[in-house]
Design an enzyme around this catalytic site. Sequence first.
Site, PDB file in Angstrom:
ATOM      1  N   GLY A   1     -58.750  60.747  63.477  1.00 34.94           N
ATOM      2  CA  GLY A   1     -59.792  60.252  63.160  1.00 34.94           C
ATOM      3  C   GLY A   1     -60.385  59.088  64.226  1.00 34.94           C
TER       4      GLY A   1
ATOM      5  CG  HIS B   1     -59.954  51.170  68.406  1.00 42.94           C
ATOM      6  ND1 HIS B   1     -59.993  52.022  69.422  1.00 42.94           N
ATOM      7  CD2 HIS B   1     -60.252  51.443  67.276  1.00 42.94           C
ATOM      8  CE1 HIS B   1     -60.555  53.290  68.386  1.00 42.94           C
ATOM      9  NE2 HIS B   1     -60.548  52.894  67.189  1.00 42.94           N
TER      10      HIS B   1
END
Length: 114
Positions: A93, A100
């Site tokens: 995803g 991050h």
Amino acid sequence: MSDCIFCKIVKGEIPAGKIYEDEELLAFHDVNPQAPVHFLVIPKKHIPDVMKLGREETPLLGRLLYKAQELAAELGCAEKGARFVINCKADGGQTVDHIHCHVLGGRPLDWPPG
Ligand code: DGP
């Protein structure tokens, strides 16, 4: 990377709701929050995803997680906790190809995610 959104945030070319910055790390509120607390912690260095992490980058990722924990606590998540998520590539995803860590908190979160 010249076309990376998060590199542009690092360089100040795109505004972001910054909550922390040092020489190696940047944290800012997610533009599309999924919880009352939802921020991202990134290395300033462009590392595309977890699969491209080098062994020499493990101290940097350790610092990143520790800073994520400190910021989560500052934003009120110490007692009830939070979710620390790193999505990787298409099946994970990931939509922004600059590693991050999402930090989500401030409400109970479903598991497993959809
Ligand atoms: P991921 O799906 O794990 O790659 O999450 C990327 C996140 O980045 C997503 O939740 C939205 C956030 N995001 C994308 N572009 C921007 C931006 O320009 N500013 C901010 N603050 N967040 C962004």
